[in-house]
Design a protein around this motif. Structure first.
Motif, short mmCIF file in Angstrom:
data_model
loop_
_atom_site.label_atom_id
_atom_site.label_comp_id
_atom_site.label_asym_id
_atom_site.label_seq_id
_atom_site.Cartn_x
_atom_site.Cartn_y
_atom_site.Cartn_z
N GLY A 76 56.33 47.40 23.52
CA GLY A 76 56.82 47.70 22.35
C GLY A 76 58.44 47.27 22.39
N ALA A 77 59.46 48.52 22.05
CA ALA A 77 60.80 48.29 22.28
C ALA A 77 61.05 48.98 23.44
CB ALA A 77 61.21 49.06 21.17
N ARG A 78 60.44 49.38 24.16
CA ARG A 78 60.76 50.14 25.54
C ARG A 78 60.42 49.24 26.96
NH1 ARG A 78 57.91 55.37 26.62
NH2 ARG A 78 59.31 55.22 28.30
N GLN A 79 61.36 49.31 27.62
CA GLN A 79 61.07 48.95 29.09
C GLN A 79 60.29 49.91 30.00
OE1 GLN A 79 62.22 45.89 29.68
NE2 GLN A 79 61.27 45.54 31.79
N VAL A 80 59.19 49.82 30.33
CA VAL A 80 58.29 50.82 30.90
C VAL A 80 58.27 50.50 32.43
CG1 VAL A 80 56.02 51.96 30.93
CG2 VAL A 80 57.33 51.33 28.72
N PRO A 81 58.38 51.55 33.48
CA PRO A 81 58.36 51.45 34.66
C PRO A 81 56.65 51.51 34.94
CG PRO A 81 59.15 53.41 34.41
CD PRO A 81 59.16 52.73 33.24
N VAL A 82 56.22 50.50 35.99
CA VAL A 82 55.01 50.48 36.48
C VAL A 82 55.03 50.46 38.07
CG1 VAL A 82 52.94 49.43 36.21
CG2 VAL A 82 54.27 49.54 34.38
N MET A 83 54.01 51.18 38.51
CA MET A 83 53.92 51.12 40.04
C MET A 83 52.19 51.07 40.18
SD MET A 83 54.98 54.05 43.00
CE MET A 83 54.70 55.42 42.01
N VAL A 84 52.16 50.14 41.37
CA VAL A 84 50.52 49.82 41.89
C VAL A 84 50.52 50.24 43.34
CG1 VAL A 84 48.70 48.17 41.92
CG2 VAL A 84 50.39 48.05 40.04
N VAL A 85 49.83 51.17 43.56
CA VAL A 85 49.65 51.58 44.99
C VAL A 85 48.12 51.96 45.34
CG1 VAL A 85 50.20 53.32 46.55
CG2 VAL A 85 51.92 52.86 45.00
N PRO A 86 47.75 51.42 46.59
CA PRO A 86 48.39 50.66 47.50
C PRO A 86 48.66 49.04 47.11
CG PRO A 86 46.09 50.77 48.38
CD PRO A 86 46.55 51.59 46.94
N ASN A 87 47.96 48.65 46.07
CA ASN A 87 48.18 47.03 45.86
C ASN A 87 47.22 46.47 46.72
OD1 ASN A 87 48.71 45.07 44.30
ND2 ASN A 87 50.59 44.66 45.56
N VAL A 126 42.26 52.02 39.24
CA VAL A 126 41.93 50.75 38.60
C VAL A 126 41.47 50.10 40.09
CG1 VAL A 126 42.60 48.41 37.77
CG2 VAL A 126 43.68 50.44 36.83
N GLU A 127 40.12 49.36 39.94
CA GLU A 127 39.70 48.54 40.96
C GLU A 127 40.18 47.16 40.71
OE1 GLU A 127 37.27 49.05 43.44
OE2 GLU A 127 37.24 51.23 43.12
N LEU A 128 41.06 46.68 41.89
CA LEU A 128 41.57 45.27 41.89
C LEU A 128 40.78 44.28 42.85
CD1 LEU A 128 45.42 46.38 41.74
CD2 LEU A 128 43.66 45.51 39.93
N PRO A 129 40.90 43.19 42.38
CA PRO A 129 40.05 42.22 43.40
C PRO A 129 40.97 41.73 44.36
CG PRO A 129 40.60 41.05 41.46
CD PRO A 129 40.75 42.70 41.03
N ALA A 130 40.52 41.17 45.46
CA ALA A 130 41.52 40.39 46.30
C ALA A 130 42.32 39.17 45.69
CB ALA A 130 40.76 39.80 47.69
N GLY A 131 43.43 38.86 46.27
CA GLY A 131 44.35 38.12 45.83
C GLY A 131 45.03 38.20 44.60
N PRO A 132 45.76 37.03 44.22
CA PRO A 132 46.68 37.20 43.03
C PRO A 132 45.96 37.58 41.66
CG PRO A 132 47.09 35.19 44.02
CD PRO A 132 45.69 35.83 44.65
N GLY A 133 46.16 38.44 40.83
CA GLY A 133 45.77 38.76 39.61
C GLY A 133 46.69 39.33 38.60
N GLN A 134 46.24 40.34 37.86
CA GLN A 134 47.01 40.85 36.81
C GLN A 134 46.59 42.33 36.39
OE1 GLN A 134 46.56 38.45 33.28
NE2 GLN A 134 48.53 37.39 33.52
N VAL A 135 47.38 43.37 36.21
CA VAL A 135 47.09 44.52 35.71
C VAL A 135 47.66 44.87 34.21
CG1 VAL A 135 47.51 47.13 35.91
CG2 VAL A 135 46.90 45.70 37.98
N TRP A 136 46.82 44.95 33.58
CA TRP A 136 47.09 45.16 32.09
C TRP A 136 47.54 46.50 31.85
CZ3 TRP A 136 47.89 41.93 27.74
CH2 TRP A 136 47.53 40.65 27.99
N VAL A 137 48.72 46.77 30.97
CA VAL A 137 49.06 48.18 30.74
C VAL A 137 49.61 48.51 29.41
CG1 VAL A 137 50.78 49.91 31.24
CG2 VAL A 137 50.31 48.20 33.17
N SER A 138 48.92 49.45 28.86
CA SER A 138 49.04 49.70 27.44
C SER A 138 49.84 51.01 27.24
CB SER A 138 47.95 49.69 26.44
OG SER A 138 48.17 50.03 25.26
N ALA A 139 50.77 51.05 26.40
CA ALA A 139 51.55 52.37 25.99
C ALA A 139 52.43 52.14 24.63
CB ALA A 139 52.54 52.65 27.07
#
Length: 390
Positions: A76-87, A126-139
């Protein structure tokens, strides 16, 4: 002349805050002796200055495949911080600096997040696969993808396990390390073991209580490896001092809390609500985070650093610049110090805390101003006593 006037305004505001806090702690005196400690120290803290100015911090670490990730998205109109751990491949925690956040591996595969004790962020497993990918975030009615790279499956160890109640504390430690310049994959979490400095602080706390004539104490513990070891340290120190140890109840006695964030949150809120009677609530060092200090439970905590020291203020500044909305924590600060190669712990002191209460505001309630980076927003943390060696 303007500089003199500005200084006078700052001093007046500080004295006013001190007076309000002193009045509030007097009102709480019937429920805990911690208010007496705070009242005795607050005037000195105001005169000495409890808040410091900003300091320069090194550039945060660049992302590493399989290492904790700090990023941000325009939602939207906001810059939202996101953290992924342990990635890492498998179970991850996605932390978002927005109250209505969801996250997942696809725009149509989002899970709603929730608040967790000890943190102001919104957390989504969130369950993530190995290697490069994406996490979609909604707010805020908008969604966007964050690029991630979890590394190879099985590469560089399994990574830290962030399942369970101690996951947010582990993520906070990861954030501190990244902000301090270390984005390497996590090898473990703070709750996996009891640090010797923390064990010594607990022994010193029991010694302090013994010196004040305590003959019994209540212990709020948990079943984590750190929690079990911490409870054993408290019981052993109490036995040496002739102090009996029981569980939290209606007896008027000191309450020592060695649980993690979730258990500590329950403990301090039980004291605030009157379900537990405590003659001071003594928190373990890893519980130094604003949501656990804000309820009116007479919190005292042993620390081996001054919260207003130049290094601590530098950590606050760096964290606020990189992850707005995340609260500073003991785990994050220790990880930041380690990443910066700073010296080990100093002698411990016992600190008391209090939150400014404005009549009609509904009390502290653990609320925090969005964007504020402070150990205790709208509150003060002051030293009340040195602790002896143990």
């Amino acid at each position: 002349m303007s500089a003199v006037l500005a200084a006078a305004v700052v001093l007046t505001a500080a004295l006013a805050l001190g007076l309000v806090l002193l009045l509030r702690t007097r009102l709480l005196a019937r429920r805990t002796t911690a208010s007496a400690y705070f009242a005795a120290a607050v005037a000195c803290a105001v005169a000495a200055g409890v808040w410091g100015g900003p300091f320069m911090s090194p550039a945060p670490a660049k992302p590493v495949a399989g290492g904790p990730l700090l990023g941000s998205l325009v939602l939207g109109a906001r810059q939202v911080p996101v953290m992924v751990v342990p990635n890492r491949p498998g179970y991850n925690l996605v932390a978002v600096g927005a109250p209505d956040a969801s996250a997942g591996t696809g725009r149509d595969r989002l899970a709603k997040g929730e608040r967790r004790p000890g943190s102001a962020l919104t957390w989504v497993p969130v369950e993530l696969p190995a290697g490069p990918g994406q996490v979609w975030v909604s707010a805020g009615g908008a969604s966007a993808p964050l690029a991630v790279d979890t590394g190879r499956a099985g590469g560089k160890g399994p990574g830290a396990d962030v399942r369970g109640a101690d996951g947010p504390e582990c993520a906070s430690a990861a954030a501190g390390a990244v902000v301090g310049g270390d984005a390497t994959p996590l090898a473990g979490c703070p709750a996996d073991r009891l640090a010797e400095a923390d064990a010594a602080a607990l022994r010193e706390t029991v010694g302090f209580l013994a010196g004040r004539g305590a003959r019994s104490l209540a212990l709020a513990e948990d079943a984590s490896p750190r929690g079990r070891a911490a409870a054993a340290e408290v019981r052993a120190a109490a036995a040496r001092a002739g102090i009996s140890v029981g569980g939290p109840d209606g007896s008027r006695q000191p309450l020592v809390v060695t649980a993690g964030w979730a258990g500590a949150d329950t403990a301090v809120r039980d004291v605030e609500a009157g379900r537990t009677t405590a003659e001071g609530t003594y928190l373990a060092p890893w519980l130094f985070t604003a949501p656990l200090l804000s309820p009116s439970a007479g919190q005292l905590i042993p620390l081996r650093y001054a919260p207003n020291s130049p290094a601590a203020v530098e950590y606050l500044t760096a964290l606020g610049a990189r992850l707005p909305g995340e609260l500073p924590t003991a785990a994050g600060y220790e990880a930041w110090r380690l990443a910066r190669g700073m010296a080990g712990p100093a002698p411990a002191r016992l600190y008391a805390t209090a939150v400014l209460y404005v009549p009609g505001s509904g009390g502290s309630g653990g609320h925090h101003h969005e964007g504020a980076t402070s150990w205790l927003p709208s509150g003060m943390i002051v030293p009340v006593a040195p602790l002896g060696t143990a």
